[in-house]
Write a protein that holds these residues in place. Structure first.
Motif, PDB file in Angstrom:
ATOM      1  N   VAL A  84       0.834  -1.201   0.000  1.00 53.46           N
ATOM      2  CA  VAL A  84       0.000   0.000   0.000  1.00 53.46           C
ATOM      3  C   VAL A  84       0.870   1.254   0.000  1.00 53.46           C
ATOM      4  O   VAL A  84       1.995   1.259   0.498  1.00 53.46           O
ATOM      5  CB  VAL A  84      -0.952   0.061   1.212  1.00 53.46           C
ATOM      6  CG1 VAL A  84      -1.785  -1.186   1.320  1.00 53.46           C
ATOM      7  CG2 VAL A  84      -0.191   0.280   2.503  1.00 53.46           C
ATOM      8  N   LYS A  85       0.318   2.315  -0.587  1.00 52.30           N
ATOM      9  CA  LYS A  85       0.929   3.632  -0.515  1.00 52.30           C
ATOM     10  C   LYS A  85      -0.184   4.658  -0.477  1.00 52.30           C
ATOM     11  O   LYS A  85      -1.314   4.358  -0.830  1.00 52.30           O
ATOM     12  CB  LYS A  85       1.884   3.888  -1.686  1.00 52.30           C
ATOM     13  CG  LYS A  85       1.212   3.971  -3.029  1.00 52.30           C
ATOM     14  CD  LYS A  85       2.220   3.913  -4.184  1.00 52.30           C
ATOM     15  CE  LYS A  85       3.313   4.928  -4.128  1.00 52.30           C
ATOM     16  NZ  LYS A  85       2.850   6.266  -4.475  1.00 52.30           N
ATOM     17  N   SER A  86       0.187   5.874  -0.087  1.00 51.76           N
ATOM     18  CA  SER A  86      -0.850   6.877   0.165  1.00 51.76           C
ATOM     19  C   SER A  86      -1.289   7.628  -1.079  1.00 51.76           C
ATOM     20  O   SER A  86      -2.340   8.263  -1.061  1.00 51.76           O
ATOM     21  CB  SER A  86      -0.373   7.873   1.222  1.00 51.76           C
ATOM     22  OG  SER A  86       0.818   8.502   0.780  1.00 51.76           O
ATOM     23  N   THR A  87      -0.512   7.573  -2.181  1.00 51.03           N
ATOM     24  CA  THR A  87      -0.869   8.331  -3.375  1.00 51.03           C
ATOM     25  C   THR A  87      -0.869   7.438  -4.603  1.00 51.03           C
ATOM     26  O   THR A  87      -0.278   6.364  -4.607  1.00 51.03           O
ATOM     27  CB  THR A  87       0.112   9.498  -3.618  1.00 51.03           C
ATOM     28  OG1 THR A  87       1.423   8.953  -3.865  1.00 51.03           O
ATOM     29  CG2 THR A  87       0.183  10.409  -2.401  1.00 51.03           C
ATOM     30  N   TRP A  88      -1.526   7.904  -5.681  1.00 45.67           N
ATOM     31  CA  TRP A  88      -1.554   7.182  -6.955  1.00 45.67           C
ATOM     32  C   TRP A  88      -0.313   7.497  -7.781  1.00 45.67           C
ATOM     33  O   TRP A  88       0.072   6.698  -8.640  1.00 45.67           O
ATOM     34  CB  TRP A  88      -2.813   7.567  -7.737  1.00 45.67           C
ATOM     35  CG  TRP A  88      -2.938   6.883  -9.061  1.00 45.67           C
ATOM     36  CD1 TRP A  88      -2.913   7.480 -10.297  1.00 45.67           C
ATOM     37  CD2 TRP A  88      -3.110   5.481  -9.310  1.00 45.67           C
ATOM     38  NE1 TRP A  88      -3.065   6.529 -11.288  1.00 45.67           N
ATOM     39  CE2 TRP A  88      -3.181   5.299 -10.716  1.00 45.67           C
ATOM     40  CE3 TRP A  88      -3.197   4.359  -8.484  1.00 45.67           C
ATOM     41  CZ2 TRP A  88      -3.357   4.050 -11.309  1.00 45.67           C
ATOM     42  CZ3 TRP A  88      -3.365   3.112  -9.080  1.00 45.67           C
ATOM     43  CH2 TRP A  88      -3.448   2.972 -10.464  1.00 45.67           C
ATOM     44  N   SER A  89       0.331   8.623  -7.534  1.00 43.96           N
ATOM     45  CA  SER A  89       1.511   8.973  -8.313  1.00 43.96           C
ATOM     46  C   SER A  89       2.663   8.017  -7.984  1.00 43.96           C
ATOM     47  O   SER A  89       2.673   7.378  -6.937  1.00 43.96           O
ATOM     48  CB  SER A  89       1.928  10.414  -8.014  1.00 43.96           C
ATOM     49  OG  SER A  89       2.259  10.538  -6.655  1.00 43.96           O
ATOM     50  N   GLN A  90       3.667   7.984  -8.881  1.00 47.13           N
ATOM     51  CA  GLN A  90       4.825   7.099  -8.690  1.00 47.13           C
ATOM     52  C   GLN A  90       4.367   5.684  -8.370  1.00 47.13           C
ATOM     53  O   GLN A  90       4.725   5.101  -7.330  1.00 47.13           O
ATOM     54  CB  GLN A  90       5.750   7.632  -7.597  1.00 47.13           C
ATOM     55  CG  GLN A  90       6.372   8.977  -7.944  1.00 47.13           C
ATOM     56  CD  GLN A  90       7.286   9.475  -6.845  1.00 47.13           C
ATOM     57  OE1 GLN A  90       6.849   9.726  -5.725  1.00 47.13           O
ATOM     58  NE2 GLN A  90       8.553   9.614  -7.174  1.00 47.13           N
ATOM     59  N   ILE A  91       3.572   5.142  -9.272  1.00 50.44           N
ATOM     60  CA  ILE A  91       2.908   3.878  -9.042  1.00 50.44           C
ATOM     61  C   ILE A  91       3.886   2.727  -8.847  1.00 50.44           C
ATOM     62  O   ILE A  91       3.551   1.727  -8.220  1.00 50.44           O
ATOM     63  CB  ILE A  91       1.934   3.568 -10.207  1.00 50.44           C
ATOM     64  CG1 ILE A  91       0.916   2.534  -9.781  1.00 50.44           C
ATOM     65  CG2 ILE A  91       2.691   3.146 -11.458  1.00 50.44           C
ATOM     66  CD1 ILE A  91      -0.003   3.016  -8.694  1.00 50.44           C
ATOM     67  N   LEU A  92       5.114   2.865  -9.352  1.00 54.80           N
ATOM     68  CA  LEU A  92       6.094   1.789  -9.200  1.00 54.80           C
ATOM     69  C   LEU A  92       6.710   1.762  -7.810  1.00 54.80           C
ATOM     70  O   LEU A  92       7.370   0.794  -7.447  1.00 54.80           O
ATOM     71  CB  LEU A  92       7.176   1.933 -10.267  1.00 54.80           C
ATOM     72  CG  LEU A  92       6.690   1.829 -11.730  1.00 54.80           C
ATOM     73  CD1 LEU A  92       7.872   1.927 -12.679  1.00 54.80           C
ATOM     74  CD2 LEU A  92       5.911   0.556 -11.956  1.00 54.80           C
TER      75      LEU A  92
END
Length: 122
Positions: free
Chosen positions: A98-106
């Motif tokens: 999981v991550k908090s943003t959609w940007s930098q999806i990799l």
């Protein structure tokens, strides 16, 4: 803190299907971008698919496009990976992240599960 527990891995013949699940607990599930990665023996983590917090945006690695589908159920705080037409080269440990943003999806991703083994026999 977010805890992630994957399930659904196993042994399947080439051409078969599996459905992976990742149950999340902790902070608000619906605010996170969720992704599936995989790591084959001797190789690095590679992203397989990702889905935005709303579920409206998805990303797939070229190698799985048309065969895998990522989805999420925010009410059940669970993300899924439906894997069809499996190939031996899909064999790997699959991880939820999981991550908090959609940007930098990799990446980078903030929290990771322990992984579930998927083995595809020829």
């Amino acid at each position: 803190q977010v805890q992630l527990v994957e399930s659904g891995g196993g042994l399947v013949q080439a051409g078969g299907s599996l459905r992976l699940s990742c149950a999340a607990s902790g902070r608000t599930f619906s605010s996170y971008t969720m992704a599936w990665f995989r790591q084959a023996p001797g190789k690095e983590h590679d992203i397989v698919a990702a889905i935005s917090r709303s579920g409206l945006n998805t990303y797939y690695a070229d190698s799985v496009k048309g065969r895998f589908t990522i989805s999420r159920d925010n009410a059940k705080t669970t993300v899924y990976l439906q894997m069809n037409s499996l190939k031996p080269e899909d064999t790997a440990v699959y991880y939820c992240a999981v991550k908090s943003t959609w940007s930098q999806i990799l990446g980078p991703y903030d929290y990771w599960g322990q992984g579930t083994q998927v083995t595809v026999s020829s």
